[in-house]
Motif scaffolding. Structure first.
Motif, PDB file in Angstrom:
ATOM      1  N   ASP B 299       0.846  -1.187   0.000  1.00 59.70           N
ATOM      2  CA  ASP B 299       0.000   0.000   0.000  1.00 59.70           C
ATOM      3  C   ASP B 299       0.884   1.240   0.000  1.00 59.70           C
ATOM      4  O   ASP B 299       2.075   1.176   0.301  1.00 59.70           O
ATOM      5  CB  ASP B 299      -0.917  -0.010   1.223  1.00 59.70           C
ATOM      6  N   ALA B 300       0.273   2.387  -0.309  1.00 63.41           N
ATOM      7  CA  ALA B 300       1.048   3.618  -0.411  1.00 63.41           C
ATOM      8  C   ALA B 300       1.486   4.133   0.955  1.00 63.41           C
ATOM      9  O   ALA B 300       2.473   4.842   1.066  1.00 63.41           O
ATOM     10  CB  ALA B 300       0.216   4.679  -1.126  1.00 63.41           C
ATOM     11  N   TYR B 301       0.733   3.773   1.996  1.00 65.95           N
ATOM     12  CA  TYR B 301       0.953   4.376   3.306  1.00 65.95           C
ATOM     13  C   TYR B 301       1.344   3.313   4.328  1.00 65.95           C
ATOM     14  O   TYR B 301       1.030   2.133   4.171  1.00 65.95           O
ATOM     15  CB  TYR B 301      -0.318   5.100   3.765  1.00 65.95           C
ATOM     16  N   THR B 302       2.017   3.745   5.392  1.00 64.93           N
ATOM     17  CA  THR B 302       2.410   2.831   6.461  1.00 64.93           C
ATOM     18  C   THR B 302       1.164   2.394   7.224  1.00 64.93           C
ATOM     19  O   THR B 302       0.237   3.183   7.395  1.00 64.93           O
ATOM     20  CB  THR B 302       3.368   3.521   7.448  1.00 64.93           C
ATOM     21  N   SER B 303       1.159   1.160   7.676  1.00 62.02           N
ATOM     22  CA  SER B 303      -0.005   0.673   8.421  1.00 62.02           C
ATOM     23  C   SER B 303       0.312  -0.646   9.107  1.00 62.02           C
ATOM     24  O   SER B 303       1.166  -1.407   8.654  1.00 62.02           O
ATOM     25  CB  SER B 303      -1.185   0.490   7.472  1.00 62.02           C
ATOM     26  N   TYR B 304      -0.387  -0.880  10.216  1.00 59.47           N
ATOM     27  CA  TYR B 304      -0.294  -2.159  10.921  1.00 59.47           C
ATOM     28  C   TYR B 304      -1.585  -2.952  10.780  1.00 59.47           C
ATOM     29  O   TYR B 304      -1.871  -3.852  11.556  1.00 59.47           O
ATOM     30  CB  TYR B 304       0.005  -1.918  12.405  1.00 59.47           C
ATOM     31  N   SER B 305      -2.414  -2.597   9.795  1.00 56.67           N
ATOM     32  CA  SER B 305      -3.743  -3.195   9.663  1.00 56.67           C
ATOM     33  C   SER B 305      -3.692  -4.660   9.237  1.00 56.67           C
ATOM     34  O   SER B 305      -4.657  -5.385   9.381  1.00 56.67           O
ATOM     35  CB  SER B 305      -4.539  -2.413   8.628  1.00 56.67           C
ATOM     36  N   ALA B 309      -5.223  -2.752   0.457  1.00 58.99           N
ATOM     37  CA  ALA B 309      -6.388  -2.193  -0.238  1.00 58.99           C
ATOM     38  C   ALA B 309      -6.687  -2.981  -1.514  1.00 58.99           C
ATOM     39  O   ALA B 309      -5.784  -3.522  -2.161  1.00 58.99           O
ATOM     40  CB  ALA B 309      -6.128  -0.730  -0.578  1.00 58.99           C
ATOM     41  N   HIS B 311      -7.719  -1.951  -4.446  1.00 59.60           N
ATOM     42  CA  HIS B 311      -7.241  -1.431  -5.728  1.00 59.60           C
ATOM     43  C   HIS B 311      -5.799  -1.851  -6.005  1.00 59.60           C
ATOM     44  O   HIS B 311      -5.376  -1.900  -7.153  1.00 59.60           O
ATOM     45  CB  HIS B 311      -7.425   0.098  -5.813  1.00 59.60           C
TER      46      HIS B 311
END
Ligand SMILES: Cc1cc2nc3c(=O)[nH]c(=O)nc-3n(C[C@H](O)[C@H](O)[C@H](O)COP(=O)(O)OP(=O)(O)OC[C@H]3O[C@@H](n4cnc5c(N)ncnc54)[C@H](O)[C@@H]3O)c2cc1C
Ligand SMILES: [Zn+2]
Lengths: 89, 416
Positions: B299-305, B309, B311
Protein backbone atom coordinates in the motif's frame (compact mmCIF):
# COMPACT_ATOMS: atom_id res chain seq x y z
CA UNK A 1 -9.12 2.51 -0.43
CA UNK A 2 -9.04 5.50 1.88
CA UNK A 3 -11.39 8.45 1.53
CA UNK A 4 -9.09 11.37 2.24
CA UNK A 5 -10.41 14.85 3.05
CA UNK A 6 -8.15 17.34 1.26
CA UNK A 7 -8.22 20.57 3.32
CA UNK A 8 -8.91 22.50 0.08
CA UNK A 9 -11.00 20.11 -2.06
CA UNK A 10 -12.85 17.97 0.48
CA UNK A 11 -13.15 14.17 0.57
CA UNK A 12 -11.62 12.41 -2.43
CA UNK A 13 -10.58 8.78 -3.12
CA UNK A 14 -7.04 7.75 -2.21
CA UNK A 15 -6.20 7.22 -5.90
CA UNK A 16 -6.03 11.00 -6.35
CA UNK A 17 -3.28 11.32 -3.74
CA UNK A 18 0.40 10.51 -3.27
CA UNK A 19 1.64 9.54 0.16
CA UNK A 20 4.65 11.66 1.15
CA UNK A 21 5.93 10.12 4.37
CA UNK A 22 6.07 11.19 8.00
CA UNK A 23 5.04 14.81 8.66
CA UNK A 24 6.80 17.58 10.59
CA UNK A 25 10.37 16.57 9.74
CA UNK A 26 12.38 19.78 9.46
CA UNK A 27 15.53 19.91 7.35
CA UNK A 28 18.54 20.96 9.46
CA UNK A 29 18.83 24.73 9.17
CA UNK A 30 22.63 24.82 9.07
CA UNK A 31 23.89 21.74 7.17
CA UNK A 32 27.59 22.29 7.86
CA UNK A 33 26.95 22.49 11.60
CA UNK A 34 24.80 19.34 11.60
CA UNK A 35 26.28 16.19 13.19
CA UNK A 36 26.16 12.72 11.64
CA UNK A 37 23.61 11.69 14.27
CA UNK A 38 21.35 14.61 13.34
CA UNK A 39 21.62 13.77 9.63
CA UNK A 40 20.76 10.15 10.38
CA UNK A 41 17.70 11.28 12.27
CA UNK A 42 16.61 13.64 9.50
CA UNK A 43 17.30 11.32 6.57
CA UNK A 44 16.49 7.87 7.84
CA UNK A 45 14.99 7.45 11.30
CA UNK A 46 11.19 7.31 11.39
CA UNK A 47 8.67 7.00 14.22
CA UNK A 48 6.63 4.30 12.44
CA UNK A 49 4.13 4.18 15.33
CA UNK A 50 1.40 1.63 15.84
CA UNK A 51 -1.47 4.05 16.49
CA UNK A 52 -1.71 7.82 15.92
CA UNK A 53 0.60 8.98 13.16
CA UNK A 54 1.11 12.35 11.47
CA UNK A 55 1.92 12.01 7.77
CA UNK A 56 1.98 14.09 4.58
CA UNK A 57 -0.13 13.60 1.48
CA UNK A 58 -0.14 15.44 -1.85
CA UNK A 59 -3.38 15.84 -3.77
CA UNK A 60 -1.61 14.92 -7.01
CA UNK A 61 -4.68 14.57 -9.25
CA UNK A 62 -6.49 17.50 -7.66
CA UNK A 63 -5.16 20.79 -6.34
CA UNK A 64 -1.63 19.27 -6.22
CA UNK A 65 -0.96 20.75 -2.79
CA UNK A 66 0.74 19.06 0.16
CA UNK A 67 -1.10 18.78 3.46
CA UNK A 68 -0.80 16.89 6.73
CA UNK A 69 -2.97 14.14 8.09
CA UNK A 70 -3.31 12.29 11.39
CA UNK A 71 -4.26 8.66 10.89
CA UNK A 72 -4.55 5.65 13.17
CA UNK A 73 -2.19 3.06 11.67
CA UNK A 74 -4.10 0.11 13.13
CA UNK A 75 -7.61 0.93 11.87
CA UNK A 76 -6.44 3.33 9.09
CA UNK A 77 -9.09 5.80 10.30
CA UNK A 78 -8.23 9.38 9.35
CA UNK A 79 -8.58 11.52 12.47
CA UNK A 80 -7.77 14.93 10.95
CA UNK A 81 -6.26 16.66 7.94
CA UNK A 82 -4.77 20.16 8.15
CA UNK A 83 -2.83 22.65 6.06
CA UNK A 84 0.97 22.94 6.09
CA UNK A 85 2.18 25.31 8.76
CA UNK A 86 -0.73 24.46 11.05
CA UNK A 87 0.04 22.56 14.26
CA UNK A 88 -0.96 18.90 14.54
CA UNK A 89 -4.33 18.67 16.32
CA UNK B 1 10.38 -39.10 16.14
CA UNK B 2 12.60 -39.07 13.06
CA UNK B 3 10.75 -39.00 9.77
CA UNK B 4 11.76 -41.91 7.56
CA UNK B 5 10.24 -44.40 5.18
CA UNK B 6 9.94 -46.75 8.13
CA UNK B 7 8.08 -44.23 10.34
CA UNK B 8 5.70 -43.37 7.48
CA UNK B 9 4.85 -47.02 6.84
CA UNK B 10 4.47 -47.80 10.53
CA UNK B 11 2.15 -44.83 11.09
CA UNK B 12 0.16 -45.60 7.97
CA UNK B 13 -0.53 -49.06 9.36
CA UNK B 14 -1.43 -47.51 12.71
CA UNK B 15 -3.97 -45.17 11.08
CA UNK B 16 -1.61 -42.18 11.53
CA UNK B 17 -2.51 -41.95 15.21
CA UNK B 18 1.04 -42.48 16.40
CA UNK B 19 2.62 -39.17 15.34
CA UNK B 20 3.84 -37.19 18.36
CA UNK B 21 3.49 -33.39 18.69
CA UNK B 22 6.18 -31.73 16.61
CA UNK B 23 7.37 -29.42 19.36
CA UNK B 24 6.98 -29.19 23.11
CA UNK B 25 4.35 -26.93 24.66
CA UNK B 26 6.61 -24.75 26.85
CA UNK B 27 5.74 -22.43 29.75
CA UNK B 28 8.07 -19.48 30.33
CA UNK B 29 10.91 -19.97 32.83
CA UNK B 30 12.05 -16.97 34.92
CA UNK B 31 15.37 -16.67 33.11
CA UNK B 32 17.08 -17.67 29.83
CA UNK B 33 20.52 -17.10 28.33
CA UNK B 34 18.93 -15.63 25.21
CA UNK B 35 15.40 -14.47 24.49
CA UNK B 36 14.30 -14.22 20.87
CA UNK B 37 11.25 -12.07 20.18
CA UNK B 38 9.19 -13.35 17.25
CA UNK B 39 8.62 -16.97 16.17
CA UNK B 40 8.68 -16.38 12.44
CA UNK B 41 11.03 -18.33 10.22
CA UNK B 42 13.95 -16.02 11.00
CA UNK B 43 13.51 -16.18 14.79
CA UNK B 44 13.04 -19.96 14.80
CA UNK B 45 16.01 -20.51 12.50
CA UNK B 46 18.12 -18.31 14.80
CA UNK B 47 17.16 -20.47 17.80
CA UNK B 48 17.82 -23.66 15.87
CA UNK B 49 21.34 -22.64 14.79
CA UNK B 50 22.16 -21.28 18.26
CA UNK B 51 21.38 -24.69 19.72
CA UNK B 52 22.79 -26.73 16.90
CA UNK B 53 26.00 -24.85 16.06
CA UNK B 54 26.79 -22.89 19.21
CA UNK B 55 25.60 -25.28 21.91
CA UNK B 56 23.34 -22.65 23.50
CA UNK B 57 19.93 -24.14 24.16
CA UNK B 58 18.74 -22.23 27.21
CA UNK B 59 16.73 -20.05 24.83
CA UNK B 60 13.12 -18.90 24.65
CA UNK B 61 11.43 -17.85 21.43
CA UNK B 62 8.49 -15.63 22.38
CA UNK B 63 5.58 -15.23 19.97
CA UNK B 64 2.57 -12.98 20.44
CA UNK B 65 0.35 -15.13 18.23
CA UNK B 66 1.06 -18.55 16.79
CA UNK B 67 4.41 -19.53 15.33
CA UNK B 68 4.76 -18.82 11.63
CA UNK B 69 1.59 -16.67 11.70
CA UNK B 70 3.38 -13.49 10.64
CA UNK B 71 4.95 -12.82 7.25
CA UNK B 72 6.47 -16.31 7.21
CA UNK B 73 3.01 -17.85 6.77
CA UNK B 74 1.77 -15.07 4.49
CA UNK B 75 4.45 -14.80 1.84
CA UNK B 76 4.63 -16.03 -1.74
CA UNK B 77 7.83 -18.03 -1.08
CA UNK B 78 10.03 -16.86 -3.94
CA UNK B 79 13.65 -17.85 -3.40
CA UNK B 80 16.54 -16.41 -5.42
CA UNK B 81 19.99 -14.92 -4.83
CA UNK B 82 20.59 -12.74 -7.92
CA UNK B 83 20.94 -9.45 -6.07
CA UNK B 84 23.04 -6.57 -7.35
CA UNK B 85 25.66 -5.81 -4.71
CA UNK B 86 28.40 -8.14 -3.53
CA UNK B 87 27.28 -7.88 0.11
CA UNK B 88 23.74 -8.97 -0.76
CA UNK B 89 24.88 -11.67 -3.16
CA UNK B 90 26.95 -13.30 -0.42
CA UNK B 91 24.15 -13.14 2.14
CA UNK B 92 21.36 -14.42 -0.13
CA UNK B 93 23.61 -17.03 -1.76
CA UNK B 94 24.56 -18.28 1.72
CA UNK B 95 20.83 -18.81 2.30
CA UNK B 96 20.28 -20.43 -1.10
CA UNK B 97 23.04 -22.97 -0.38
CA UNK B 98 21.39 -23.80 2.94
CA UNK B 99 18.00 -24.24 1.18
CA UNK B 100 19.53 -26.92 -1.02
CA UNK B 101 20.05 -29.29 1.92
CA UNK B 102 17.53 -27.92 4.42
CA UNK B 103 15.04 -30.80 4.26
CA UNK B 104 17.82 -33.29 5.08
CA UNK B 105 19.30 -31.00 7.76
CA UNK B 106 15.93 -30.64 9.52
CA UNK B 107 14.65 -34.14 8.69
CA UNK B 108 11.56 -32.26 7.57
CA UNK B 109 10.33 -31.77 4.02
CA UNK B 110 10.36 -28.03 3.35
CA UNK B 111 9.51 -28.75 -0.30
CA UNK B 112 12.28 -26.54 -1.65
CA UNK B 113 11.79 -26.59 -5.40
CA UNK B 114 14.45 -24.91 -7.57
CA UNK B 115 12.12 -24.49 -10.54
CA UNK B 116 13.67 -21.31 -11.93
CA UNK B 117 12.79 -17.65 -11.33
CA UNK B 118 12.37 -15.51 -14.43
CA UNK B 119 12.37 -11.70 -14.17
CA UNK B 120 10.87 -10.04 -17.22
CA UNK B 121 12.18 -6.96 -19.00
CA UNK B 122 9.66 -4.73 -20.79
CA UNK B 123 11.60 -1.54 -21.53
CA UNK B 124 15.08 -0.55 -22.65
CA UNK B 125 15.81 0.46 -19.08
CA UNK B 126 14.66 -2.96 -17.82
CA UNK B 127 16.94 -4.69 -20.31
CA UNK B 128 19.95 -2.64 -19.23
CA UNK B 129 19.20 -3.12 -15.55
CA UNK B 130 18.68 -6.90 -15.96
CA UNK B 131 21.93 -7.23 -17.88
CA UNK B 132 23.77 -5.21 -15.26
CA UNK B 133 22.47 -7.61 -12.62
CA UNK B 134 23.45 -10.61 -14.73
CA UNK B 135 27.02 -9.34 -15.17
CA UNK B 136 27.31 -8.50 -11.46
CA UNK B 137 25.98 -11.94 -10.55
CA UNK B 138 28.33 -13.79 -12.85
CA UNK B 139 31.28 -11.91 -11.36
CA UNK B 140 30.00 -13.00 -7.97
CA UNK B 141 29.74 -16.64 -9.07
CA UNK B 142 25.92 -16.62 -9.02
CA UNK B 143 23.92 -18.14 -11.86
CA UNK B 144 21.74 -15.68 -13.77
CA UNK B 145 21.32 -15.67 -17.53
CA UNK B 146 19.73 -13.53 -20.21
CA UNK B 147 17.07 -15.19 -22.35
CA UNK B 148 15.13 -13.97 -25.38
CA UNK B 149 11.30 -13.68 -25.46
CA UNK B 150 11.14 -16.95 -27.43
CA UNK B 151 13.29 -18.73 -24.84
CA UNK B 152 11.12 -17.23 -22.10
CA UNK B 153 8.03 -18.59 -23.82
CA UNK B 154 9.66 -22.02 -24.12
CA UNK B 155 10.45 -21.93 -20.39
CA UNK B 156 6.95 -20.72 -19.47
CA UNK B 157 4.41 -21.52 -22.22
CA UNK B 158 1.69 -19.57 -20.40
CA UNK B 159 3.50 -16.31 -21.12
CA UNK B 160 2.20 -13.84 -23.70
CA UNK B 161 5.16 -12.63 -25.78
CA UNK B 162 3.09 -10.90 -28.48
CA UNK B 163 4.31 -7.48 -29.57
CA UNK B 164 0.85 -5.94 -29.28
CA UNK B 165 0.49 -5.95 -25.48
CA UNK B 166 0.86 -2.74 -23.49
CA UNK B 167 4.35 -3.65 -22.23
CA UNK B 168 5.77 -6.27 -24.62
CA UNK B 169 8.37 -8.66 -23.22
CA UNK B 170 11.85 -7.81 -24.52
CA UNK B 171 13.66 -10.63 -22.70
CA UNK B 172 14.22 -11.94 -19.20
CA UNK B 173 16.83 -12.73 -16.57
CA UNK B 174 16.59 -16.33 -15.43
CA UNK B 175 18.04 -17.80 -12.27
CA UNK B 176 17.53 -21.53 -12.67
CA UNK B 177 18.50 -22.33 -9.06
CA UNK B 178 15.81 -19.97 -7.78
CA UNK B 179 12.41 -21.35 -6.87
CA UNK B 180 9.96 -21.77 -4.02
CA UNK B 181 9.55 -23.68 -0.74
CA UNK B 182 6.65 -24.50 1.57
CA UNK B 183 6.50 -21.54 3.98
CA UNK B 184 4.67 -23.28 6.86
CA UNK B 185 6.97 -26.27 6.69
CA UNK B 186 9.96 -23.98 7.10
CA UNK B 187 8.56 -22.54 10.34
CA UNK B 188 7.42 -25.96 11.58
CA UNK B 189 10.67 -27.70 10.63
CA UNK B 190 12.83 -25.14 12.45
CA UNK B 191 10.45 -25.15 15.44
CA UNK B 192 10.58 -28.95 15.66
CA UNK B 193 14.37 -28.98 15.31
CA UNK B 194 14.91 -26.22 17.88
CA UNK B 195 12.46 -27.72 20.36
CA UNK B 196 14.16 -31.11 20.15
CA UNK B 197 17.47 -29.39 21.00
CA UNK B 198 15.94 -27.87 24.15
CA UNK B 199 14.68 -24.48 22.97
CA UNK B 200 11.41 -23.28 24.59
CA UNK B 201 8.95 -21.97 22.01
CA UNK B 202 6.32 -19.93 23.84
CA UNK B 203 3.28 -18.92 21.83
CA UNK B 204 0.55 -16.45 22.83
CA UNK B 205 3.21 -14.50 24.71
CA UNK B 206 3.49 -10.88 23.62
CA UNK B 207 6.51 -8.84 24.63
CA UNK B 208 5.24 -5.56 26.10
CA UNK B 209 8.44 -4.06 27.48
CA UNK B 210 12.22 -4.35 27.42
CA UNK B 211 13.95 -3.97 30.80
CA UNK B 212 17.30 -2.23 31.15
CA UNK B 213 19.75 -1.80 34.00
CA UNK B 214 20.66 1.75 35.14
CA UNK B 215 23.93 1.30 33.23
CA UNK B 216 21.95 0.71 30.02
CA UNK B 217 22.26 -2.98 29.19
CA UNK B 218 19.18 -5.16 28.79
CA UNK B 219 18.11 -7.33 31.71
CA UNK B 220 14.97 -8.98 30.35
CA UNK B 221 11.52 -8.52 28.89
CA UNK B 222 8.00 -7.92 30.16
CA UNK B 223 5.42 -10.15 28.53
CA UNK B 224 1.71 -10.93 28.74
CA UNK B 225 2.84 -14.10 30.55
CA UNK B 226 5.07 -12.35 33.10
CA UNK B 227 8.61 -11.02 33.28
CA UNK B 228 11.49 -13.05 31.81
CA UNK B 229 15.13 -12.26 32.56
CA UNK B 230 17.81 -12.45 29.86
CA UNK B 231 21.13 -10.72 29.23
CA UNK B 232 20.86 -11.10 25.47
CA UNK B 233 17.74 -10.30 23.49
CA UNK B 234 17.29 -10.78 19.75
CA UNK B 235 14.38 -8.89 18.19
CA UNK B 236 13.17 -10.66 15.03
CA UNK B 237 9.71 -9.13 14.75
CA UNK B 238 9.49 -8.04 11.08
CA UNK B 239 6.72 -5.39 10.73
CA UNK B 240 6.63 -4.76 14.50
CA UNK B 241 10.35 -4.06 14.92
CA UNK B 242 9.93 -0.29 15.37
CA UNK B 243 7.37 -0.91 18.11
CA UNK B 244 9.66 -3.30 20.00
CA UNK B 245 12.79 -1.20 19.60
CA UNK B 246 10.90 1.84 20.91
CA UNK B 247 10.46 -0.15 24.14
CA UNK B 248 14.25 0.09 24.53
CA UNK B 249 14.36 3.71 23.37
CA UNK B 250 15.93 2.93 19.97
CA UNK B 251 14.63 4.71 16.87
CA UNK B 252 14.83 2.67 13.66
CA UNK B 253 15.21 3.48 9.94
CA UNK B 254 12.09 1.45 9.20
CA UNK B 255 8.58 1.95 7.91
CA UNK B 256 5.92 -0.76 8.04
CA UNK B 257 3.67 -1.28 5.05
CA UNK B 258 0.87 -3.73 4.25
CA UNK B 259 1.83 -6.17 1.50
CA UNK B 260 -0.72 -8.53 0.07
CA UNK B 261 -0.94 -11.73 -1.93
CA UNK B 262 -3.75 -13.81 -3.35
CA UNK B 263 -4.35 -17.32 -4.65
CA UNK B 264 -6.70 -18.64 -7.31
CA UNK B 265 -8.89 -21.70 -7.32
CA UNK B 266 -6.71 -24.81 -7.82
CA UNK B 267 -6.17 -26.11 -11.35
CA UNK B 268 -4.05 -28.80 -13.02
CA UNK B 269 -0.33 -27.97 -13.46
CA UNK B 270 -0.01 -25.11 -15.96
CA UNK B 271 3.09 -23.31 -14.74
CA UNK B 272 6.33 -24.91 -13.64
CA UNK B 273 8.42 -21.83 -12.84
CA UNK B 274 8.17 -18.43 -11.15
CA UNK B 275 7.65 -15.32 -13.31
CA UNK B 276 8.16 -11.82 -11.96
CA UNK B 277 7.80 -8.42 -13.55
CA UNK B 278 8.93 -5.26 -11.80
CA UNK B 279 7.64 -2.89 -14.45
CA UNK B 280 4.02 -4.01 -14.60
CA UNK B 281 4.24 -5.13 -10.98
CA UNK B 282 3.05 -8.71 -10.91
CA UNK B 283 4.46 -12.09 -10.15
CA UNK B 284 3.04 -15.57 -10.20
CA UNK B 285 3.82 -19.22 -9.59
CA UNK B 286 1.72 -22.33 -9.05
CA UNK B 287 1.62 -24.14 -5.73
CA UNK B 288 1.72 -27.93 -5.47
CA UNK B 289 -1.97 -27.77 -4.55
CA UNK B 290 -2.62 -26.18 -7.96
CA UNK B 291 -3.44 -22.64 -6.86
CA UNK B 292 -1.87 -19.77 -8.75
CA UNK B 293 0.05 -17.76 -6.15
CA UNK B 294 0.07 -14.07 -7.04
CA UNK B 295 1.88 -11.27 -5.27
CA UNK B 296 0.65 -7.68 -5.26
CA UNK B 297 2.40 -4.50 -4.18
CA UNK B 298 2.56 -2.62 -0.91
CA UNK B 299 0.00 0.00 0.00
CA UNK B 300 1.05 3.62 -0.41
CA UNK B 301 0.95 4.38 3.31
CA UNK B 302 2.41 2.83 6.46
CA UNK B 303 0.00 0.67 8.42
CA UNK B 304 -0.29 -2.16 10.92
CA UNK B 305 -3.74 -3.20 9.66
CA UNK B 306 -2.38 -6.45 8.18
CA UNK B 307 -4.70 -6.05 5.20
CA UNK B 308 -4.09 -4.35 1.88
CA UNK B 309 -6.39 -2.19 -0.24
CA UNK B 310 -8.41 -3.82 -3.01
CA UNK B 311 -7.24 -1.43 -5.73
CA UNK B 312 -3.67 -2.64 -5.16
CA UNK B 313 -4.53 -6.27 -5.91
CA UNK B 314 -6.84 -5.24 -8.77
CA UNK B 315 -3.89 -3.42 -10.35
CA UNK B 316 -1.77 -6.57 -10.09
CA UNK B 317 -4.52 -8.71 -11.60
CA UNK B 318 -4.68 -6.33 -14.59
CA UNK B 319 -1.01 -7.07 -15.22
CA UNK B 320 -1.44 -10.82 -14.64
CA UNK B 321 -4.25 -10.96 -17.21
CA UNK B 322 -2.09 -9.16 -19.75
CA UNK B 323 0.95 -11.42 -19.21
CA UNK B 324 -1.00 -14.69 -18.88
CA UNK B 325 -4.20 -14.29 -20.92
CA UNK B 326 -5.09 -17.97 -20.42
CA UNK B 327 -5.89 -17.36 -16.74
CA UNK B 328 -8.28 -14.44 -17.33
CA UNK B 329 -11.40 -16.34 -16.38
CA UNK B 330 -10.04 -17.95 -13.24
CA UNK B 331 -11.48 -17.01 -9.87
CA UNK B 332 -9.46 -15.87 -6.90
CA UNK B 333 -9.97 -17.91 -3.75
CA UNK B 334 -8.40 -15.84 -0.96
CA UNK B 335 -6.35 -12.74 -0.41
CA UNK B 336 -4.55 -11.55 2.70
CA UNK B 337 -1.93 -9.12 3.90
CA UNK B 338 1.21 -9.04 6.00
CA UNK B 339 3.11 -6.10 7.50
CA UNK B 340 6.58 -5.67 6.06
CA UNK B 341 9.38 -3.57 7.58
CA UNK B 342 11.10 -1.57 4.86
CA UNK B 343 14.53 0.11 5.18
CA UNK B 344 15.62 3.12 3.11
CA UNK B 345 18.10 1.00 1.09
CA UNK B 346 15.86 -2.11 0.90
CA UNK B 347 18.52 -4.22 2.66
CA UNK B 348 18.13 -5.88 6.05
CA UNK B 349 19.68 -4.85 9.37
CA UNK B 350 21.30 -7.75 11.24
CA UNK B 351 23.40 -7.10 14.29
CA UNK B 352 24.03 -4.98 17.36
CA UNK B 353 22.09 -1.93 18.49
CA UNK B 354 23.27 1.00 20.63
CA UNK B 355 21.81 -0.84 23.67
CA UNK B 356 24.22 -3.47 25.09
CA UNK B 357 22.75 -6.96 24.92
CA UNK B 358 20.04 -5.94 22.44
CA UNK B 359 20.38 -7.34 18.92
CA UNK B 360 18.08 -6.91 15.95
CA UNK B 361 17.37 -8.81 12.74
CA UNK B 362 14.88 -6.84 10.64
CA UNK B 363 14.29 -4.77 7.54
CA UNK B 364 13.72 -7.78 5.30
CA UNK B 365 10.76 -5.92 3.92
CA UNK B 366 9.02 -7.55 1.01
CA UNK B 367 11.67 -10.19 0.36
CA UNK B 368 13.07 -11.97 3.39
CA UNK B 369 11.57 -15.43 3.14
CA UNK B 370 14.29 -16.46 0.69
CA UNK B 371 16.90 -15.53 3.29
CA UNK B 372 15.38 -17.43 6.22
CA UNK B 373 18.07 -20.12 6.70
CA UNK B 374 20.99 -17.75 6.05
CA UNK B 375 19.55 -14.99 8.21
CA UNK B 376 19.02 -17.35 11.15
CA UNK B 377 22.48 -18.81 10.67
CA UNK B 378 24.39 -15.50 10.71
CA UNK B 379 22.20 -13.98 13.44
CA UNK B 380 22.83 -17.01 15.67
CA UNK B 381 26.56 -16.45 15.16
CA UNK B 382 26.15 -12.78 16.09
CA UNK B 383 24.15 -13.54 19.24
CA UNK B 384 26.46 -16.36 20.33
CA UNK B 385 29.77 -14.58 19.81
CA UNK B 386 28.78 -10.92 20.16
CA UNK B 387 30.36 -10.24 16.76
CA UNK B 388 28.90 -10.45 13.27
CA UNK B 389 29.42 -13.36 10.90
CA UNK B 390 31.36 -12.22 7.82
CA UNK B 391 28.17 -12.29 5.75
CA UNK B 392 26.14 -9.96 7.97
CA UNK B 393 29.04 -7.65 8.91
CA UNK B 394 28.03 -5.01 6.28
CA UNK B 395 24.35 -5.08 7.30
CA UNK B 396 24.70 -2.89 10.38
CA UNK B 397 22.31 -0.35 11.82
CA UNK B 398 25.26 2.04 11.82
CA UNK B 399 25.36 2.15 8.01
CA UNK B 400 22.62 4.77 8.11
CA UNK B 401 25.08 7.01 9.97
CA UNK B 402 28.25 6.07 8.08
CA UNK B 403 26.55 6.23 4.69
CA UNK B 404 27.66 2.74 3.61
CA UNK B 405 24.21 1.86 2.31
CA UNK B 406 23.57 -1.34 0.36
CA UNK B 407 21.13 -0.02 -2.17
CA UNK B 408 19.05 -2.89 -3.50
CA UNK B 409 16.06 -0.67 -4.30
CA UNK B 410 16.36 -1.51 -7.99
CA UNK B 411 16.33 -5.24 -7.34
CA UNK B 412 13.38 -5.07 -4.99
CA UNK B 413 11.19 -2.72 -6.99
CA UNK B 414 8.63 -5.50 -7.03
CA UNK B 415 7.58 -7.01 -3.73
CA UNK B 416 9.01 -10.51 -3.44
C1 LIG C 1 2.30 -10.97 0.97
C2 LIG C 1 3.76 -11.19 1.17
C3 LIG C 1 4.52 -11.79 0.18
C4 LIG C 1 5.88 -12.00 0.33
N1 LIG C 1 6.56 -12.67 -0.64
C5 LIG C 1 7.85 -12.99 -0.45
C6 LIG C 1 8.54 -13.80 -1.42
O1 LIG C 1 7.96 -14.23 -2.42
N2 LIG C 1 9.85 -14.09 -1.21
C7 LIG C 1 10.52 -13.62 -0.10
O2 LIG C 1 11.71 -13.89 0.02
N3 LIG C 1 9.88 -12.88 0.85
C8 LIG C 1 8.57 -12.55 0.70
N4 LIG C 1 7.91 -11.80 1.65
C9 LIG C 1 8.66 -11.29 2.81
C10 LIG C 1 8.84 -12.35 3.88
O3 LIG C 1 7.57 -12.91 4.20
C11 LIG C 1 9.44 -11.79 5.14
O4 LIG C 1 10.59 -11.01 4.85
C12 LIG C 1 9.88 -12.90 6.09
O5 LIG C 1 8.93 -13.92 6.16
C13 LIG C 1 10.11 -12.32 7.45
O6 LIG C 1 10.28 -13.37 8.37
P1 LIG C 1 10.37 -13.08 9.89
O7 LIG C 1 10.55 -14.37 10.56
O8 LIG C 1 11.38 -12.01 10.13
O9 LIG C 1 8.97 -12.36 10.22
P2 LIG C 1 7.52 -12.94 10.68
O10 LIG C 1 7.23 -14.27 10.11
O11 LIG C 1 6.58 -11.84 10.46
O12 LIG C 1 7.81 -13.15 12.22
C14 LIG C 1 7.81 -12.10 13.17
C15 LIG C 1 7.00 -12.57 14.35
O13 LIG C 1 7.14 -11.64 15.42
C16 LIG C 1 5.94 -11.68 16.14
N5 LIG C 1 5.85 -10.50 17.00
C17 LIG C 1 5.68 -9.20 16.64
N6 LIG C 1 5.60 -8.42 17.72
C18 LIG C 1 5.75 -9.22 18.80
C19 LIG C 1 5.77 -8.98 20.21
N7 LIG C 1 5.62 -7.76 20.74
N8 LIG C 1 5.95 -10.04 21.04
C20 LIG C 1 6.10 -11.30 20.54
N9 LIG C 1 6.09 -11.58 19.21
C21 LIG C 1 5.92 -10.55 18.36
C22 LIG C 1 4.88 -11.73 15.06
O14 LIG C 1 3.64 -12.20 15.55
C23 LIG C 1 5.51 -12.67 14.04
O15 LIG C 1 5.08 -14.00 14.15
C24 LIG C 1 6.53 -11.56 1.52
C25 LIG C 1 5.79 -10.94 2.53
C26 LIG C 1 4.41 -10.77 2.38
C27 LIG C 1 3.63 -10.13 3.49
ZN1 LIG D 1 -6.95 19.14 -3.03
Amino acid sequence: MLLIPCPWCGPRPELEFRHAGQAHIARPADPSATSDAEWTEFLFLRSNPKGRHAERWRHASGCNRFFNCVRDTVSDTILATYKPGEAAP
Amino acid sequence: MRHSLFSIVRNAIGGNRGWPAQWREAAPKPEYDIVIVGAGGHGLATAYYLAREHGISNIAVLEKGWLGGGNTGRNTTIIRSNYLWEESQKLYEHALKLWETLSQELNYNVMYSPRGVMMLAHTVHDVQSAQRHIHANRLGGIDNEWITPEQAKAFCPLLNIEANIRYPILGAALQRRGGVARHDAVAWGYARGASALGVDIIQNCEVTGIDRAPSGEVTGVQTTRGAIRARRIGVVAAGHTSVLMAMAGVRMPLESYPLQALVSEPVKPIMSCVVMSNTVHAYMSQSDKGELVIGAGTDAYTSYSQTGALHISAHTLDAICELFPAVRRMRMLRNWGGIVDVTPDRSPIIGKTPVPGLYVNCGWGTGGFKATPGSGHVFAHTLATGAPHKFNAPFTLDRFRSGRLIDEAAAAAVAH
